[in-house]
Design an enzyme around this catalytic site. Structure first.
Site, short mmCIF file in Angstrom:
data_model
loop_
_atom_site.label_atom_id
_atom_site.label_comp_id
_atom_site.label_asym_id
_atom_site.label_seq_id
_atom_site.Cartn_x
_atom_site.Cartn_y
_atom_site.Cartn_z
N LYS A 1 0.79 -1.62 -0.20
CA LYS A 1 -0.57 -0.40 -0.38
C LYS A 1 0.92 1.43 -0.16
CE LYS A 1 -1.88 2.30 3.31
NZ LYS A 1 -2.10 4.40 1.97
N GLU B 1 9.64 1.26 10.28
CA GLU B 1 11.27 3.18 10.13
C GLU B 1 10.61 3.75 10.33
OE1 GLU B 1 12.99 5.51 9.29
OE2 GLU B 1 12.68 5.33 7.40
N CYS C 1 12.84 11.77 7.20
CA CYS C 1 13.27 11.25 8.44
C CYS C 1 14.50 11.37 8.67
CB CYS C 1 13.06 9.94 8.59
SG CYS C 1 13.52 8.35 7.83
N GLU D 1 9.81 16.07 15.97
CA GLU D 1 9.70 16.70 15.08
C GLU D 1 8.82 17.18 13.57
OE1 GLU D 1 10.56 12.72 11.13
OE2 GLU D 1 9.25 12.51 12.52
#
Length: 504
Positions: free
Chosen positions: A191, A266, A300, A398
């Site tokens: 997906k 991850e 990231c 973040e």
């Protein structure tokens, strides 16, 4: 500042967007419920793609196809050399369609076309590396268990793997997962993000052309709640590998735990570049600008925190801001663009609010700080926030945008404390000509990757992943195929066996 973006340069502006279907059991199909989606280009403000979206019923079809292909199909039982040949053919076909794929990623994600080309080339390289690992996956034997016993440990494919990928590197990240699962002999359901699905559909076309058997790779398009959640929860899925936010990763692990699936995550990062006075400061400035603003900071691995020694902070920041001010922000399809569009208007607002909150906490915006006015799409200028304190949200959380937070230190111990103050542990960089300093930081900081006198280099041979809340497991590297396998122990006995039952 106002950006001039001309949507008319897109073929979609006149010919209309292409419509993409799902791939289930080797056939292109719409969803059973008839759901539809579309993508508005973040850089141009027009619809560039339309999709047939799936639902729980389509996930069930895809998982059933993958399960049949695993238990009855040829793929898990093929010679490793034959599987490797399909992966190598896939890499060649990716190279042949590199420009097409790069354009799709640029118009759907907003990344610069020049960067996208490099990512597609890197993806092809990963497929070739995975092909090499397909032929080297092996088990072990133990002939030291006694004269009448032989132990053999096999590596068998884990089974059906759900692969869920994000919007920021649509083609590259699927290449960090899918070829290794296929090399191990697994079957898969993929997906992509509902915002950047086109290049993954093209990959499905390539895999069919390369000779991948039906049902081995199924592609279901749609949203997380309608598709992704069911791919995680389905009882016939043996493993889930996910790249995305830590928040969604935690929910994914929790859902997978109901059936004790194997998981690989991850997730997020708040990565530091630590600069000492003896560093090559010009090189460090360039790497810091790159690390902070590459992919518009929607990465990231972004070097979103600069931890700079007080002795050189003033001069370093002056050089940084001068170079950052020259970074070209603009149309993703312009070869000269370095920073493209922000993925959605909502995400742009989130980034801007993070900067506003930082100033309310006492930080200073030294450069940028707000979105750019544009007639089409959404953009943000590279931003530098100084006077950041360790307890501020912008120092810990973040932002996922082109925003650099600056913190200062005087001692190595202080730099390490600042580097480790977040919940993340994905990557870090250290800049020093002194081997003792570089080694101390590299060995001490709690991250999965540390770059010394460079930043954000990557190679298929080197494992990638994070510590703490940056994830579970590693991608790439020599063990990547093994991660999609399970160990099976077989014990062979020869000769008479002592009976447990003792006759009177």
């Amino acid at each position: 500042m106002t950006l001039h973006i001309d949507p008319a340069r897109l073929a979609e502006a006149t010919s209309g967007p292409r419509r993409y279907q799902m791939l289930i059991d080797g056939k292109w199909t719409d969803g059973e419920v008839g759901l539809e989606g579309e993508r508005v280009s973040p850089g141009h403000g027009i619809v560039v793609s339309r999709y047939a979206f799936g639902s729980e019923a389509d996930v069930a079809r895809a998982v059933a196809a993958a399960r049949r292909a695993f238990h009855r199909g040829p793929w898990p039982r093929m010679k490793a050399a034959d599987r490797a040949a399909v992966l190598l053919k896939t890499a060649d076909l990716i190279d042949a369609r590199r420009e097409e794929i790069a354009r799709l990623d640029a118009i759907e994600s907003g990344k610069p076309i020049s960067q996208a080309r490099g990512e597609i080339a890197g993806a092809a390289d990963i497929w070739r590396y995975a092909a090499s690992l397909a032929r080297t996956l092996h088990g072990e034997s133990y002939a030291n268990l006694g004269d009448d016993m032989l132990g053999v440990v096999l590596r068998e494919p884990v089974g059906v793997v759900s692969i869920i990928t994000p919007w920021n590197f649509p083609f590259l990240i699927v290449a960090q997962k899918l070829p290794f699962a296929l090399a191990a002999g697994c079957t898969t359901v993929v997906k992509p993000s509902e915002m950047t699905s086109a290049s993954t559909v093209v990959l499905g076309e390539i895999l069919m052309q390369a000779g991948l058997p039906e049902g081995v790779c199924n592609i279901v398009l749609g949203t997380g709640p309608e598709v992704g959640a069911h791919m995680v929860a389905h009882r016939d899925v043996d493993m889930v590998t996910f790249t995305g936010s830590t928040r969604v990763g935690k929910a994914t692990v929790q859902a997978a735990g109901a059936t004790l699936k194997k998981v690989a995550m991850e997730l997020g990062g708040k990565n530091a570049q630590i600069v000492f006075p003896d560093a090559d400061l010009d090189a460090a400035v360039d790497a810091a600008v790159f690390g902070a603003f590459f992919n518009a900071g929607e990465c990231c691995n972004a070097g979103s925190r600069l931890i700079i020694h007080k002795a050189v902070a003033k001069d370093f920041l002056a050089a940084f801001e001068k170079r950052a001010a020259r970074v070209k922000v603009g149309d993703p399809l312009d070869d000269a663009t370095k920073v493209g569009a922000i993925i959605t208007p909502e995400h742009l607002k989130k980034i801007e609010n993070a900067v506003i909150d930082a100033t309310a906490d006492g930080a200073t915006v030294a450069l940028g700080g707000a979105g750019l006015t544009s007639a089409a799409g959404q953009y943000m200028t590279p931003t530098v926030v100084t006077g950041v304190k360790p307890d501020m949200a912008i120092a810990r959380e973040e932002v996922f945008g082109p925003v650099l937070s600056v913190l200062e230190f005087e001692r190595v111990e202080e730099a390490l404390r600042l580097a480790d103050l977040t919940d993340y542990g994905l990557s870090a960089g250290v800049w020093s000509r002194d081997i003792d300093t570089a080694m101390t930081v590299a060995r001490s900081v709690r991250t999965g990757t540390v770059w010394v006198n460079t930043f954000m280099d990557g190679y298929p041979e080197l494992p990638f992943g994070g510590m703490k809340q940056s994830g579970i497991g590693r991608e790439l590297g020599k063990n990547a195929v093994e991660d999609f396998s399970e160990a099976k122990t077989i014990q062979f006995h020869r000769g008479p066996r002592t009976s447990w039952w003792v006759e009177d």
